[in-house]
Design a protein around this motif. Structure first.
Motif, PDB file in Angstrom:
ATOM      1  N   SER A  75       0.850  -1.189   0.000  1.00  0.00           N
ATOM      2  CA  SER A  75       0.000   0.000   0.000  1.00  0.00           C
ATOM      3  C   SER A  75       0.883   1.235   0.000  1.00  0.00           C
ATOM      4  O   SER A  75       1.786   1.360   0.833  1.00  0.00           O
ATOM      5  N   GLU A 133      -2.841  -1.225  -2.800  1.00  0.00           N
ATOM      6  CA  GLU A 133      -3.156   0.166  -3.157  1.00  0.00           C
ATOM      7  C   GLU A 133      -1.918   0.755  -3.824  1.00  0.00           C
ATOM      8  O   GLU A 133      -0.972   1.142  -3.136  1.00  0.00           O
ATOM      9  N   GLN A 143      -7.443   8.406  -3.295  1.00  0.00           N
ATOM     10  CA  GLN A 143      -6.972   7.021  -3.270  1.00  0.00           C
ATOM     11  C   GLN A 143      -6.055   6.769  -4.464  1.00  0.00           C
ATOM     12  O   GLN A 143      -5.903   7.613  -5.343  1.00  0.00           O
ATOM     13  N   GLU A 147      -6.560  -0.508  -6.831  1.00  0.00           N
ATOM     14  CA  GLU A 147      -6.781  -0.979  -5.469  1.00  0.00           C
ATOM     15  C   GLU A 147      -7.600  -2.263  -5.512  1.00  0.00           C
ATOM     16  O   GLU A 147      -8.285  -2.565  -6.473  1.00  0.00           O
TER      17      GLU A 147
END
Length: 249
Positions: A75, A133, A143, A147
């Motif tokens: 991530s 992510e 974001q 993802e």
């Protein structure tokens, strides 16, 4: 004679102690490399293409909310910091590292993640979803562009389930505005044509929704040890490799 007997006793005791320590070391080493121990490797890459060239129309597809999982494969936070709940190996230690470099050097792909780790996957293992992510930061949505999650299970064989979404920022054309920022008035014909009748007016783009789904991967694949598997969509791909690490005798 007594002196020789004591010396022999000490020698036997030392030999037994050495053997005991060696056996303990072997047991400890075997425990560090148990049965069903593997090195798992994943490379996620993005095809360098114009999103407009993608023929799939995914905007209307319903996408489930992200899974609530405590495990993270890879991530990247907004500030660029990479996080993982696994003890990842460096890219140059991976079997897939060479393939990742070749794909990147071709100029057709961008490697977004290259991750590998060691773990036991015994029969009937049910893995936790591993959060992913990566990619560009989409400021409107707050974001990353790619993802989802990846899950590793084992029944008789290892299985990998890839659930990734590739997003882009959503846009919709609004009425043109004048240089002062005021909406330009449209005559009926001009409105029908989507153009302004006011000099200096220019169309603007404003997000209608923060995200539009570009493509996705929804696939479960049975893994064969020491074979490279490739799962893909028109814009993203996932290389997967597992190597069984034999237990030491």
């Amino acid at each position: 004679m007594q002196t020789d007997g004591n010396r022999l006793a000490r020698l036997l005791a030392h030999t037994l102690l050495t053997a005991l320590l060696a056996a303990t070391s072997l047991v400890s080493h075997a425990q560090q490399t148990p049965d069903d121990f593997y090195r798992a490797e994943f490379v996620i890459l993005e095809r360098i293409i114009d999103p407009a060239a993608v023929n799939e129309r995914m905007v209307t597809r319903k996408v489930e909310a992200p899974l609530d999982t405590s495990e993270t494969l890879y991530s990247i936070a907004r500030d660029g910091t990479a996080n993982s709940s696994l003890k990842l190996q460096s890219r140059n230690q991976l079997h897939l590292g060479y393939a990742a470099n070749r794909l990147e050097n071709s100029g057709n792909y961008r490697v977004l993640m290259a991750a590998g780790w060691y773990q036991a996957f015994p029969p009937d293992y049910k893995g936790q979803p591993l959060r992913v992510e990566i990619g560009d930061w989409l400021a409107q949505a707050g974001q990353r562009e790619i993802e989802g999650h990846i899950t590793v299970d084992r029944q008789r064989y290892l299985h990998v389930a890839v659930h990734l979404n590739h997003w882009q920022e959503g846009k919709v054309a609004l009425p043109p505005v004048t240089a002062s920022g005021e909406p330009a008035s449209l005559t009926a014909p001009a409105a029908a044509a989507g153009t302004a009748n006011t000099a200096g007016a220019e169309p603007t783009l404003k997000p209608e929704v923060p995200l539009e789904l570009l493509t996705w991967i929804r696939e479960t694949r049975r893994m064969r040890s020491e074979e490279i598997h490739f799962l893909d969509s028109p814009t993203i791909g996932v290389l997967v490799f597992f190597k069984k690490i034999e237990a030491k005798p």
